[in-house]
Design an enzyme around this catalytic site. Structure first.
Site, short mmCIF file in Angstrom:
data_model
loop_
_atom_site.label_atom_id
_atom_site.label_comp_id
_atom_site.label_asym_id
_atom_site.label_seq_id
_atom_site.Cartn_x
_atom_site.Cartn_y
_atom_site.Cartn_z
N SER A 154 0.72 -1.13 0.01
CA SER A 154 0.07 -0.16 0.08
C SER A 154 0.71 1.32 -0.11
CB SER A 154 -0.93 0.07 1.04
OG SER A 154 -0.54 0.81 2.22
N LYS A 155 0.21 2.31 -0.30
CA LYS A 155 0.87 3.47 -0.54
C LYS A 155 1.61 3.88 0.70
CE LYS A 155 -1.03 5.58 -4.72
NZ LYS A 155 -1.77 6.69 -5.27
N ARG A 156 0.89 3.70 1.92
CA ARG A 156 1.32 3.87 3.28
C ARG A 156 2.35 3.25 3.70
NH1 ARG A 156 -4.54 4.14 3.40
NH2 ARG A 156 -4.60 2.24 3.55
#
Ligand code: GLU
Length: 284
Positions: free
Chosen positions: A251-253
């Site tokens: 994920s981008k996180r």
């Protein structure tokens, strides 16, 4: 005899809501590889209709990171926020077909109307589909905010049964009814993810949509929109998603796998294909 040969065109369509990570690198390499394998075009599109979440620095980072990866796109970059008129025109055409309706529901209203709102994939229960014309007009005149939804059942009576060709899954029967009536124009824009992607893929001449299998369900809706709008449907290839060591999707996180973090760590672009377990899984 006239023979026609349509040149393949693929695209990579990230949203500038964070830095690209290895999952994006895989997806971009996949799209570029599919185009180059057949002497075709690889296009880049910036999906930035969600103005609240998109940032210019992330957009700048996308082109920088792709260039670092050695990827070169053909032609101009298409930025969705520059093309609202195209989406509005498509929305108007759908309105003219009588397959759209305003939806005044808040997220809370929708959750309250669902029998099992916390189940993943719970669908819109159709609350606003049955509002009378007078009720709709009254609420709009009173300034109540609304999104626009596609009435799937009515739309299917116009198109009849549809299917798409998927290079991985074969011929897939479109079942947009499984997703409920989707939003095709948000409260804050004359479009939504579904409508913009369908219009853009058509206007950019994309013939093969390669994207992660998390978007497989969306293709049911995109196929229906293509049928309604009279667009030639592209072929699809929904590729597997990269996961981390514990099997969770990247994920981008997860800053650890951002492309720019790799660059800052002194890794080279040549190492990326091995990192993403790159295989040219492209079958003509
Ligand atoms: N913008 C979408 C994303 O970043 C991809 C849309 C698509 O490939 O259709 O996940």
């Amino acid at each position: 005899m006239v023979t026609s040969c349509i040149m393949i065109a693929t695209r990579f369509a990230p949203s500038p809501t964070g830095y690209l990570h290895l999952g994006h690198a895989y997806s971009a390499l996949f799209a570029e590889g599919a185009a180059r394998a057949e002497g075709g075009r690889f296009l880049l599109r910036i999906e930035d209709i969600d103005r609240a979440r998109c940032r210019p620095e992330y957009e700048a980072a996308i082109t920088e990171d792709l260039t670092w990866l050695g990827l070169a796109w053909d032609g101009q970059i298409r930025r969705q926020s520059d093309h609202m008129d195209d989406y509005r025109a498509a929305l108007d055409r759908l309105g003219g077909l009588g397959v759209t309706y305003p939806c005044f529901c808040s997220r809370r209203d929708i959750a309250a109307a669902q029998s099992a709102p916390h189940e993943p994939g719970a669908i819109y229960p159709g609350t606003c589909r049955t509002l009378s014309l007078a009720e709709r007009a009254g609420r709009i005149a009173a300034g109540q905010a609304y999104a626009v939804r596609l009435d799937i059942a009515t739309a299917l009576t116009i198109t009849g049964p549809l299917s798409w060709h998927d290079r991985r899954a074969g011929t897939v029967t479109a079942q947009p009814e499984l997703e409920g009536d989707p939003v095709i124009a948000r409260r804050d824009a004359p479009t939504s993810y579904h409508l913009s992607v369908t219009v853009d893929d058509h206007l950019q001449g994309v013939t093969l949509v390669t994207r992660g299998e998390d978007l497989f369900a969306a293709t049911h809706i995109h196929t229906l929109l293509q049928g309604l709008l009279g667009f030639t449907p592209p072929a699809y290839h929904h590729h597997p998603l990269l996961t981390n060591a514990s099997g969770a999707r990247l994920s981008k996180r997860d800053g650890a796998v951002a492309i720019r973090a790799l660059r800052e760590q002194g890794r080279t672009p040549d190492e990326v294909p091995a990192m993403v377990g790159w295989i040219i899984a492209v079958t003509p």
